[in-house]
Scaffold this active site. Structure first.
Site, short mmCIF file in Angstrom:
data_model
loop_
_atom_site.label_atom_id
_atom_site.label_comp_id
_atom_site.label_asym_id
_atom_site.label_seq_id
_atom_site.Cartn_x
_atom_site.Cartn_y
_atom_site.Cartn_z
N LYS A 1 -8.15 -4.59 -1.52
CA LYS A 1 -7.74 -3.22 -1.16
C LYS A 1 -6.65 -3.30 -0.11
O LYS A 1 -6.89 -3.63 1.05
CB LYS A 1 -8.90 -2.40 -0.60
CG LYS A 1 -8.48 -0.93 -0.48
CD LYS A 1 -9.27 -0.11 0.53
CE LYS A 1 -8.76 -0.13 1.92
NZ LYS A 1 -7.45 0.52 2.15
N GLU B 1 -10.39 -10.86 10.97
CA GLU B 1 -9.16 -11.17 11.70
C GLU B 1 -8.71 -9.86 12.32
O GLU B 1 -8.21 -8.98 11.61
CB GLU B 1 -8.06 -11.65 10.74
CG GLU B 1 -8.36 -12.92 9.99
CD GLU B 1 -8.22 -14.14 10.86
OE1 GLU B 1 -7.74 -14.03 12.00
OE2 GLU B 1 -8.60 -15.22 10.38
N CYS C 1 -0.33 -8.63 14.91
CA CYS C 1 -1.62 -8.80 15.58
C CYS C 1 -1.51 -9.77 16.75
O CYS C 1 -2.16 -9.60 17.76
CB CYS C 1 -2.66 -9.28 14.59
SG CYS C 1 -2.08 -10.67 13.63
N GLU D 1 -4.60 -2.52 22.62
CA GLU D 1 -3.60 -2.98 21.67
C GLU D 1 -2.77 -1.77 21.23
O GLU D 1 -3.29 -0.90 20.53
CB GLU D 1 -4.29 -3.63 20.45
CG GLU D 1 -3.27 -4.17 19.48
CD GLU D 1 -3.89 -4.72 18.20
OE1 GLU D 1 -4.81 -4.07 17.66
OE2 GLU D 1 -3.44 -5.79 17.76
P1 NAP Z 1 -7.13 -0.70 10.34
O1 NAP Z 1 -6.98 0.73 10.58
O2 NAP Z 1 -8.25 -1.42 10.94
O3 NAP Z 1 -7.12 -0.87 8.76
C1 NAP Z 1 -7.24 -2.12 8.14
C2 NAP Z 1 -7.82 -1.92 6.76
O4 NAP Z 1 -9.13 -1.38 6.86
C3 NAP Z 1 -7.01 -0.96 5.89
O5 NAP Z 1 -7.02 -1.40 4.55
C4 NAP Z 1 -7.79 0.32 6.08
O6 NAP Z 1 -7.63 1.26 5.05
C5 NAP Z 1 -9.21 -0.17 6.13
N1 NAP Z 1 -10.09 0.79 6.79
C6 NAP Z 1 -9.77 1.74 7.72
N2 NAP Z 1 -10.85 2.46 8.06
C7 NAP Z 1 -11.89 1.98 7.34
C8 NAP Z 1 -13.27 2.33 7.24
N3 NAP Z 1 -13.80 3.32 7.94
N4 NAP Z 1 -14.03 1.61 6.39
C9 NAP Z 1 -13.51 0.61 5.65
N5 NAP Z 1 -12.22 0.26 5.68
C10 NAP Z 1 -11.41 0.92 6.52
O7 NAP Z 1 -5.83 -1.50 10.79
P2 NAP Z 1 -4.33 -1.15 10.48
O8 NAP Z 1 -3.95 0.05 11.28
O9 NAP Z 1 -4.09 -1.13 9.02
O10 NAP Z 1 -3.60 -2.46 11.06
C11 NAP Z 1 -3.44 -2.68 12.41
C12 NAP Z 1 -4.53 -3.56 12.98
O11 NAP Z 1 -4.66 -4.76 12.24
C13 NAP Z 1 -4.23 -3.99 14.38
O12 NAP Z 1 -5.38 -3.87 15.17
C14 NAP Z 1 -3.86 -5.45 14.22
O13 NAP Z 1 -4.05 -6.23 15.35
C15 NAP Z 1 -4.70 -5.88 13.10
N6 NAP Z 1 -4.16 -7.08 12.46
C16 NAP Z 1 -4.79 -8.29 12.66
C17 NAP Z 1 -4.31 -9.44 12.10
C18 NAP Z 1 -4.98 -10.78 12.31
O14 NAP Z 1 -4.76 -11.68 11.53
N7 NAP Z 1 -5.80 -10.93 13.31
C19 NAP Z 1 -3.18 -9.39 11.29
C20 NAP Z 1 -2.56 -8.16 11.09
C21 NAP Z 1 -3.08 -7.01 11.68
P3 NAP Z 1 -6.58 2.46 5.25
O15 NAP Z 1 -5.28 1.82 4.97
O16 NAP Z 1 -6.89 3.48 4.24
O17 NAP Z 1 -6.67 2.95 6.65
#
Ligand code: NAP
Ligand code: MG
Length: 495
Positions: free
Chosen positions: A189, A265, A300, A398
Site C-alpha cells: 500500500k 522504520e 526520515c 520531527e
Molecule cells: P505516515 O503518516 O505515518 O504514513 C505512512 C503510511 O502509513 C502511509 O501509507 C499512510 O497512508 C499509512 N497510514 C496513515 N495512517 C494510518 C492508519 N491510521 N492506519 C494504517 N496506516 C496508516 O507517514 P508519512 O506522512 O507518509 O511519511 C512521513 C513519515 O515517514 C515521517 O515521520 C518520516 O520520518 C517517516 N519515514 C521514515 C523512514 C525510515 O526509513 N525510517 C523513511 C521515510 C519516511 P496514507 O498515505 O493514506 O496516510
C-alpha cells in the site's frame, strides 16, 4: 539530462494507472472512493486514482495467499527467482525516465534526484536482492549421534508493506525486493500522496515474470486500506515505513489481530555534530545544507539538528547561511532547481506551524516564509533557526520540512549528551579530523547509522533503521531478509 520544457512535455504525455493491481491485473475496486493526485509544484490536478478499501485489501490478501500456496514463486528454484528479479531490475532501469517523472510529478521531488538517484537506486536494490536468492545457505545444527538437524529459512507467506510518500519508488523497492527474494507474496500500500509509481511497479514485475498474485498493489488511505492490512488475520508479516505515531498503531493492530510480526522504520530528529577540529569547514557547511534540505527536508534521516562547537560557531553559521541564501527554489522538473515544493498543502501548513512556533523559541536567521513560484505551489524557503535550546519543540519534534535548528555546544561530552537527548535514534553525522574522537563519539551516539565526515550514508548492502522511537528491524542488506523469512528446523533421526 532533458531540459525543463522537455520534462514538462513528457509529463504531459504520461499514462497513469489508476486501479488496484490484484492477481496479475488491474481490477475495479469494490467502492467508489478516489485519491486526487495534485502536482505540488503547480497545484494542478494530475489524475485520479481509486482508493482501495477493506474489500480490496481482502481480495489482494486472498490472491497473495493463493499464489503463495500454489508455489510457483514461493517454491520456485532460487535461480528462477533470481533471473526474474534481475529482469525486473533491468525493466526499472529502462523505465527510469517514466518512473522518475511519476514520482517527481506526484510528490514534488526534484527530477534530478529521482532520475539519477531514487530510480537507479531502486534498480540496484532489486538486483542486489536478486543475487541473494542463490547465495543464502541453510545450516546444520549440532545434534547427537544418529540425528541430523537441518535449519532452513522459509518464506513467511503474505507480507504487507505500508510505505510513505517521501521516496515512493525506492522505499517500495526496500520492502518488495527482499520480501520477494525470500519467496513471499506481497501486498503493497503506497501513501495516498504517491500511488503512481507503485502501480507501475506491479506491471513491471508482471512483465519481468513475477507470477500473478505474488505482487499486489492497493492504493488507498491509511485509516482504511492501511488499517485493514494491519488487522488482517491472514497477513503473516507487516513492514512499515512512516511516522512513529502510525508505527505504534500497527503494533496495536497486530496485538488485536493475529500477532503478526511488525517491522517499523519510523521518524527521526537526527543530529549533525560539527567539531572545531573538522578538516574542511566549507565542505562540512555544504553537506550540512544537503543533510537537512535534500528532498525539501522530507527525509526520515534528515539532519535537522546541527550541533556546532562554540569556538567555531559564528564562523560556521556564517558559511552555512551563505549557502542557504543561494538555494534556488523552483519547478521540480527543472534540472536547475535546487529545492522543490513540499508534498502538499497539509504538510506545508504543518511546517509553517512549526516555523511560527520557532519564532517564539529561537532566532530566525534565514527563511521562514511560504513563496509562490509561477504564481503557486507548495514552496517554503529553506529556514534556519540559531541559538536553539535542545529542549524546544523545534529541536524535539520531527518537522519533516526544510527547517534546521542550530544548537551550540561547549565540548565533546556535551555534544554527545545533546545529540542523544531525543526520542528518536535513526541517524547521526559527525565532523572531525581526529580518528579517536570519531570512533569514540560514534560508539556513544544512539543511532542506527552514524556518518563520519559525510551525511546520509546509504546503499543496498548497508543496513538501515533505528533505535528508540525510530523503530526496529533493518531495511536493506542481508539483515532485511531475516524479517521476511523464519528458521525452520527439520530433525531427521537415522539411528
Ligand atoms: P505516515 O503518516 O505515518 O504514513 C505512512 C503510511 O502509513 C502511509 O501509507 C499512510 O497512508 C499509512 N497510514 C496513515 N495512517 C494510518 C492508519 N491510521 N492506519 C494504517 N496506516 C496508516 O507517514 P508519512 O506522512 O507518509 O511519511 C512521513 C513519515 O515517514 C515521517 O515521520 C518520516 O520520518 C517517516 N519515514 C521514515 C523512514 C525510515 O526509513 N525510517 C523513511 C521515510 C519516511 P496514507 O498515505 O493514506 O496516510
Ligand atoms: Mg499520510
Amino acid at each position: 539530462m532533458p531540459t525543463r520544457e522537455q520534462w514538462r512535455e513528457r509529463a504531459a504525455n504520461l499514462e497513469f494507472r489508476s486501479l488496484p493491481y490484484i492477481g496479475g491485473e488491474p481490477v475495479e475496486p469494490a467502492g467508489a472512493d478516489t485519491i486526487q493526485v495534485i502536482d505540488p509544484g503547480t497545484g494542478q490536478h494530475v489524475t485520479e486514482v481509486a482508493a482501495g478499501g477493506e474489500a480490496d485489501v481482502n481480495r489482494a490478501v486472498a490472491s497473495a495467499r493463493e499464489a503463495f500456496r500454489a508455489g510457483s514463486w514461493s517454491r520456485a528454484d532460487p535461480a528462477e527467482r533470481k533471473q526474474t528479479l534481475l529482469r525486473l531490475a533491468e525493466l526499472v532501469r529502462r523505465s527510469a525516465e517514466e518512473l522518475a517523472l511519476l514520482d517527481s510529478l506526484n510528490m514534488g521531488k526534484l527530477i534530478t534526484d529521482s532520475y539519477t538517484g531514487d530510480i537507479p537506486h531502486a534498480a540496484d536494490v532489486f538486483q542486489w536482492y536478486a543475487e541473494t536468492t542463490d547465495k543464502t545457505y541453510g545450516e546444520i545444527a549440532p545434534s547427537g549421534d544418529g540425528d541430523l538437524a537441518l535449519v532452513t529459512r522459509e518464506p513467511l507467506g503474505v507480507v504487507a508493506a505500508v510505505i510513505p510518500w517521501n521516496f515512493p519508488f525506492s522505499l517500495a523497492s526496500w520492502k518488495v525486493a527482499p520480501a520477494l527474494a525470500a519467496g513471499n507474496s506481497v501486498v503493497l500500500k503506497p501513501a495516498e500522496q504517491s500511488p503512481l509509481s507503485a502501480l507501475r511497479l506491479a506491471e513491471l514485475a508482471a512483465e519481468a515474470g513475477v507470477p500473478a498474485g505474488v505482487l499486489n498493489v492497493v492504493p488507498g488511505y491509511g485509516e482504511t486500506a492501511g488499517q485493514a492490512l494491519g488487522r488482517h488475520p491472514d497477513v503473516d508479516c507487516l513492514a512499515f515505513t512512516g511516522s512513529s505515531e502510525v508505527g505504534k498503531l500497527f503494533l496495536r493492530y497486530s496485538s488485536e489481530s493475529n500477532m503478526k510480526p511488525v517491522w517499523l522504520e519510523c521518524g527521526g530528529k537526527s543530529p549533525n555534530v560539527v567539531f572545531a577540529d573538522s578538516e574542511d569547514l566549507d565542505e562540512a557547511a555544504e553537506r550540512a545544507c544537503f543533510a537537512v534540505f535534500w528532498n525539501q527536508g522530507q527525509v526520515c534521516s534528515s539532519n535537522s539538528r546541527l550541533l556546532v562547537e562554540r569556538s567555531i560557531h559564528d564562523d560556521f553559521v556564517s558559511r552555512l547561511l551563505d549557502r542557504v541564501r543561494g538555494i534556488r527554489l523552483g519547478d521540480q522538473l527543472d534540472p536547475g532547481t535546487k529545492m522543490g515544493p513540499l508534498v502538499d498543502e497539509t504538510q506545508l501548513e504543518r511546517v509553517l506551524g512549526y516555523i511560527e512556533r520557532g519564532r517564539g523559541e529561537a532566532t530566525l536567521a534565514v527563511g521562514g516564509e511560504r513563496v509562490a513560484i509561477d504564481g503557486g505551489g507548495c514552496f517554503v524557503e529553506p529556514t534556519v533557526f540559531t541559538e536553539v535550546a535542545n529542549s524546544s519543540v523545534i529541536a524535539q519534534d520531527e518537522i519533516f520540512g526544510p527547517v534546521l535548528a542550530v544548537i551550540p555546544f561547549e565540548d565533546e561530552a556535551q555534544a554527545i549528551e545533546i545529540a542523544n537527548d531525543t526520542r528518536y535514534g535513526l541517524a547521526a553525522s559527525l565532523w572531525t579530523s581526529n580518528v579517536s574522537r570519531a570512533l569514540r563519539v560514534s560508539s556513544r551516539l544512539r543511532a542506527g547509522t552514524v556518518s563520519v565526515n559525510s551525511v546520509h550514508a546509504n546503499g543496498a548492502p548497508i543496513p538501515f533503521g533505528g533505535f528508540k522511537e525510530s523503530g526496529f528491524g533493518r531495511d536493506l542488506s542481508l539483515h532485511s531478509l531475516e524479517k521476511y523469512s523464519a528458521p525452520k528446523t527439520t530433525w531427521i533421526h537415522y539411528g
